[in-house]
Scaffold this active site. Structure first.
Site, PDB file in Angstrom:
ATOM      1  N   ASN A   5      29.875   3.408   1.762  1.00  0.00           N
ATOM      2  CA  ASN A   5      29.152   4.258   2.723  1.00  0.00           C
ATOM      3  C   ASN A   5      29.442   3.770   4.136  1.00  0.00           C
ATOM      4  O   ASN A   5      29.355   2.576   4.406  1.00  0.00           O
ATOM      5  CB  ASN A   5      27.649   4.177   2.462  1.00  0.00           C
ATOM      6  CG  ASN A   5      27.259   4.768   1.117  1.00  0.00           C
ATOM      7  OD1 ASN A   5      27.985   4.633   0.133  1.00  0.00           O
ATOM      8  ND2 ASN A   5      26.119   5.421   1.075  1.00  0.00           N
ATOM      9  N   GLU A   8      30.778   8.907   2.634  1.00  0.00           N
ATOM     10  CA  GLU A   8      31.080   7.943   1.576  1.00  0.00           C
ATOM     11  C   GLU A   8      32.480   8.170   1.058  1.00  0.00           C
ATOM     12  O   GLU A   8      32.959   9.294   1.051  1.00  0.00           O
ATOM     13  CB  GLU A   8      30.132   8.134   0.388  1.00  0.00           C
ATOM     14  CG  GLU A   8      28.678   8.225   0.754  1.00  0.00           C
ATOM     15  CD  GLU A   8      27.788   8.429  -0.460  1.00  0.00           C
ATOM     16  OE1 GLU A   8      28.223   8.120  -1.587  1.00  0.00           O
ATOM     17  OE2 GLU A   8      26.662   8.890  -0.266  1.00  0.00           O
ATOM     18  N   THR A  54      30.899   4.219  -4.106  1.00  0.00           N
ATOM     19  CA  THR A  54      31.391   4.810  -2.849  1.00  0.00           C
ATOM     20  C   THR A  54      31.037   3.886  -1.708  1.00  0.00           C
ATOM     21  O   THR A  54      29.889   3.459  -1.578  1.00  0.00           O
ATOM     22  CB  THR A  54      30.716   6.168  -2.572  1.00  0.00           C
ATOM     23  OG1 THR A  54      29.300   5.983  -2.550  1.00  0.00           O
ATOM     24  CG2 THR A  54      31.121   7.208  -3.589  1.00  0.00           C
TER      25      THR A  54
END
Ligand code: ADP
Ligand code: MG
Length: 309
Positions: A211, A256, A209
């Site tokens: 961020n 995220e 992910t």
């Protein structure tokens, strides 16, 4: 679009300037309607269309402890004003000195002497100047003195409700993305720089992910969202998570996004998220495996929402 980040001393002449004045937070449908009118008039009289705005927002200067409520950072506000086709945005630094100008001084010294404004369009309940005493009525009075016309525009309605930044804020706080999109005339968005997290999305879960580090703006209700992620001029489908990652108990709020069918290092890059729909609340799972099973379902659901296979 030309962007001028000064309160005065612009160092140039404006040709038949047609101007609108405001915070324009969100650059929502109501703002877009005013810009359209300003551009139309500017075209008609062979003039320049100008959006006059301020940053930081007066409330940020006067009450810095207040929690973030702005819909957009100033850079996005200016970018979106540019997309409406305005010729110029003047973004005045909202300093104590600027805040101390009376409404009359502001109109005389800035709008009249510095800009030489010909026509002004504002919302009905515009207020400006020290103590927010400047009103449409005062503008009209000063317009007669200094030779500019003033038109107050009706607030725009969507399905019988008035569009306002505060209404849009409520919808976003509640996670109602389609509702907010309707009033904004575009999807709600967050923009930030991709920073390092705990490094477990990819390694531990198999779902990296990106961020985001964002400026102080209002964030949609925590949860899982179907989004479009825009990076390097390209648009990708994604699933965003806004929350505290309770399964891992870091106690740290994060934003995220797992970008679908994507595998690139984008640390340090600017990423824009366009929110499409809220999928679910964030929940605590008993194990990372259970979380992974749920993420797979989230990805499938996001694909359906976004209409991608
Ligand atoms: P971190 O905790 O630092 O965010 P992650 O394990 O979550 O680490 O990996 C995220 C990073 O991996 C992103 O910042 C990006 O540079 C890269 N990346 C590779 N593929 C993807 C993807 N499909 N979605 C999001 N980020 C990706
Ligand atoms: Mg991550």
């Amino acid at each position: 679009m030309e962007v001028i980040c000064k309160a005065k001393d612009f160092g140039r002449f404006f040709k038949n300037p047609v101007l609108t004045l405001g915070n324009f937070d969100g650059v929502h449908l109501g703002h877009q309607r005013i810009f359209q009118q300003v551009r139309r008039k500017a075209q008609e009289i062979g003039g320049e269309s100008i959006a006059y705005t301020f940053a930081p927002h007066p409330v940020q200067l006067l009450k810095p402890e207040k929690e973030p409520f702005l819909l957009l950072p100033i850079s996005e506000r200016i970018r979106l004003i540019g997309e409406t086709g305005m010729d110029v945005t003047i973004c005045a630094p909202f300093t104590q000195e600027f805040a101390s100008l009376t409404a009359e001084e502001f109109v005389r010294d800035i709008l009249h002497r510095q800009i030489g404004v010909r026509q002004i369009y504002v919302g009905q309940n515009t207020s400006f100047g020290r103590g927010r005493t400047g009103s449409v009525a005062l503008l009209k009075e000063l317009g007669e003195r200094y030779g500019f016309a003033v038109e107050a525009m009706e607030a725009v309605e969507v399905k019988g409700t008035l569009i306002s930044s505060s209404r849009i804020r409520r919808l976003i706080r509640g996670g109602n993305i389609p509702g907010a999109t309707e009033l904004l005339g575009r999807p709600p968005l967050l923009v930030g720089e991709v920073i390092r997290g705990f490094g477990r999305g990819g390694k531990k879960l198999g779902f990296p992910t990106a961020n985001l580090k964002i400026e102080k703006v209002l964030v949609p209700k925590p949860g899982i969202y179907a989004v479009w992620a825009i990076c390097g001029g390209q648009k990708f489908p994604g699933v965003a998570n806004l929350g505290w990652n309770p399964t891992f108990q870091d106690g740290k709020f994060s934003i995220e996004v797992h970008i679908l069918n994507f595998n690139k290092d984008i640390y340090g890059q600017t990423l824009r998220l366009e929110f499409v729909e809220r999928q679910r609340d964030e929940v605590t799972f008993r194990s990372p495996e259970e979380l992974i099973t749920q993420i797979k379902k989230d990805v499938e659901q996001a694909k359906r929402i976004l209409g991608v296979v």
